[in-house]
Design a protein around this motif. Structure first.
Motif, PDB file in Angstrom:
ATOM      1  N   SER A 131       0.826  -1.212   0.000  1.00 45.07           N
ATOM      2  CA  SER A 131       0.000   0.000   0.000  1.00 45.07           C
ATOM      3  C   SER A 131       0.861   1.263   0.000  1.00 45.07           C
ATOM      4  O   SER A 131       0.440   2.310  -0.510  1.00 45.07           O
ATOM      5  N   SER A 178       5.984  -6.313   7.797  1.00 47.80           N
ATOM      6  CA  SER A 178       4.852  -7.210   7.991  1.00 47.80           C
ATOM      7  C   SER A 178       5.165  -8.672   7.674  1.00 47.80           C
ATOM      8  O   SER A 178       4.508  -9.560   8.195  1.00 47.80           O
ATOM      9  N   ASP A 203       4.627   3.578   9.071  1.00 50.71           N
ATOM     10  CA  ASP A 203       3.430   2.738   8.988  1.00 50.71           C
ATOM     11  C   ASP A 203       3.551   1.706  10.101  1.00 50.71           C
ATOM     12  O   ASP A 203       4.343   0.781  10.009  1.00 50.71           O
ATOM     13  N   HIS A 206       1.721  -3.093  12.348  1.00 50.00           N
ATOM     14  CA  HIS A 206       1.992  -4.233  13.232  1.00 50.00           C
ATOM     15  C   HIS A 206       2.650  -3.825  14.553  1.00 50.00           C
ATOM     16  O   HIS A 206       2.937  -4.689  15.379  1.00 50.00           O
ATOM     17  N   MET A 232       1.125   6.513  10.648  1.00 49.95           N
ATOM     18  CA  MET A 232       0.011   5.766  10.092  1.00 49.95           C
ATOM     19  C   MET A 232      -0.121   4.487  10.919  1.00 49.95           C
ATOM     20  O   MET A 232       0.884   3.905  11.347  1.00 49.95           O
TER      21      MET A 232
HETATM   22  C1  PLP Z   1      -1.854  -4.825   6.809  1.00 48.29           C
HETATM   23  C2  PLP Z   1      -0.991  -3.670   6.451  1.00 48.29           C
HETATM   24  C3  PLP Z   1      -1.505  -2.552   5.798  1.00 48.29           C
HETATM   25  C4  PLP Z   1      -2.922  -2.525   5.290  1.00 48.29           C
HETATM   26  O1  PLP Z   1      -3.829  -2.404   6.319  1.00 48.29           O
HETATM   27  P1  PLP Z   1      -5.338  -2.894   6.096  1.00 48.29           P
HETATM   28  O2  PLP Z   1      -6.079  -2.207   7.179  1.00 48.29           O
HETATM   29  O3  PLP Z   1      -5.309  -4.375   6.227  1.00 48.29           O
HETATM   30  O4  PLP Z   1      -5.741  -2.436   4.734  1.00 48.29           O
HETATM   31  C5  PLP Z   1      -0.675  -1.478   5.578  1.00 48.29           C
HETATM   32  N1  PLP Z   1       0.617  -1.506   5.956  1.00 48.29           N
HETATM   33  C6  PLP Z   1       1.160  -2.577   6.569  1.00 48.29           C
HETATM   34  C7  PLP Z   1       2.592  -2.554   6.964  1.00 48.29           C
HETATM   35  C8  PLP Z   1       0.374  -3.702   6.824  1.00 48.29           C
HETATM   36  O5  PLP Z   1       0.912  -4.773   7.390  1.00 48.29           O
END
Ligand code: PLP
Length: 390
Positions: A131, A178, A203, A206, A232
């Motif tokens: 993403s 992840s 991000d 996790h 995020m």
């Molecule tokens: C799972 C994940 C996402 C996406 O999140 P969703 O809410 O499942 O769409 C974004 N970044 C990382 C690092 C992720 O592991």
């Protein structure tokens, strides 16, 4: 190539994916295709997806505010539960404001597209989540990929780019990767961000709920929460619900409300979901959250010890994600299948989720697992890998 041919090609290369049907909850035991198995691939790390207070908050808010939000936040879908959750998230991450998105995928696409543009430059870790990659593309900013976690290579890239610098610069990274479970070198990234006077986005899909004394994530773990400009995080992993957020300055939030297409052009989260996430956040921040994190760490250690003693190297970092590297797709999926036969549901992970040649079993540990079940699972993994090597 026809769609059928494309599917056949995926079959031949061991990359065909299918959906598996789980019955029951995301608890440690699930019923998969009619059989009870131990669930070792859920991100419901703290068990909050089934926590009575979270479920009750969802039901109560749904009864009061209805099932759906009725529209985009910009039209008619900005409700009390959204605002309350945003206030709580901003306090949790120590920022001026927070803004909800419908998923982590939508958040990364919207944040990067909304805040960056042509003429800007984004430095992105090679193993960042898909993403983030898609968000970089949507932003139309130039992107430089640095080798995973390699601060020296990143520094060299930044030095090389500095003479041409014009627009905004951003370093973007997963806090916890992840598929590998390792941590970004945040203190070093903060040093680079300060030296080059650029922005840092983490991000923490996790890390949130799992890392740090208060569960605030990788930034709290490294004691550098306030050096992160764009936090995020998701509500669907340790928090057990669904959705995501950006926490940051008031200006970034206001600009995203105006520009982030995944926010502007999409129906907002149901009010019950927002209320459930708020209840989950309350648990994460309280003594109960600390106890759950403690249990999670203990469980991870139990599994890591069995694997380590059996000669399978495990990253030493305190995250619930334990990859077991196998390389090619076919042996990975075969190991996953054999383990399922023995009652252990562990997903095999293949490209494009991970780079070619780095297929793996990805085990995720939950606070709700029984330590002896994890010991047995670890032994089953060792036995299966030994059998495959013969
Ligand atoms: C799972 C994940 C996402 C996406 O999140 P969703 O809410 O499942 O769409 C974004 N970044 C990382 C690092 C992720 O592991």
């Amino acid at each position: 190539m026809s769609w059928k041919d494309q599917l056949d090609l995926l079959d031949q290369t061991g990359l065909r994916r299918t959906l598996r049907n789980l019955s029951g909850t995301q608890g440690p035991q699930v019923v998969l295709d009619g059989r009870q198995v131990l669930l070792l691939c859920s991100n419901n790390y703290l068990g909050l997806a089934t926590h009575p207070r979270v479920v009750e908050a969802l039901c109560r808010a749904t009864a009061r505010y209805g099932a759906g939000s009725g529209g985009s936040r910009l039209i008619s879908g900005s409700m009390d539960s959204h605002r309350q959750l945003e206030e709580r998230l901003a306090a949790f991450k120590g920022t001026e404001r927070a803004l909800l998105f419908n998923s982590g995928y939508a958040a990364n696409c919207g944040i990067l597209q909304g805040l960056f543009d042509e003429g800007d430059l984004i430095f992105s870790d090679a193993l960042n989540h898909a993403s983030i990659i898609d968000g970089c593309r949507l932003s139309r900013a130039a992107t430089r990929i640095y080798p995973h976690g390699d601060v020296q290579a990143l520094e060299a890239l930044m030095v090389a780019e500095a003479p041409r610098r014009s627009g905004r610069w951003l370093i973007v990274t997963d806090g916890v990767f992840s598929m590998d479970g390792d941590l970004a070198p945040l203190p070093e990234l903060v040093r680079l961000k300060e030296r080059f006077e650029c922005l840092l986005m983490v991000d923490d899909a996790h890390g949130t709920g799992v890392l740090g004394r208060g569960g605030r994530g990788s930034g709290e773990h490294f004691d550098c929460l306030e050096s992160i400009d764009l936090h995020m995080g998701t509500l669907g992993k340790a928090l057990g619900v669904t959705g995501a957020y950006l926490a940051g300055s008031a200006d970034t939030v206001e600009l995203l409300i105006n520009r982030a297409r995944s926010l502007v052009f999409s129906t907002s989260l149901p009010p019950g979901i927002a209320a459930a996430a708020e209840a989950a956040l309350e648990i994460v921040s309280a003594e109960e959250g600390r106890a759950l994190r403690h249990r999670l760490q203990h469980n991870r250690q139990v599994l890591a010890t069995v694997l380590d003693n059996g000669g399978v190297a495990v990253t030493p970092e305190p995250t619930p994600i334990v990859p077991i590297m196998l390389g090619a797709p076919q042996p990975t999926m075969e190991a996953s299948r054999l383990l399922l036969e023995q009652g252990y549901f562990i997903q095999g992970i293949r490209p494009p989720t991970v780079p070619a040649g780095s297929c793996r079993l990805r085990v995720t540990v939950m606070a709700s697992h029984e330590p002896q079940d994890l010991e047995a699972a670890g032994r089953a993994v060792l036995k299966t890998l030994a059998g495959a090597a013969e």
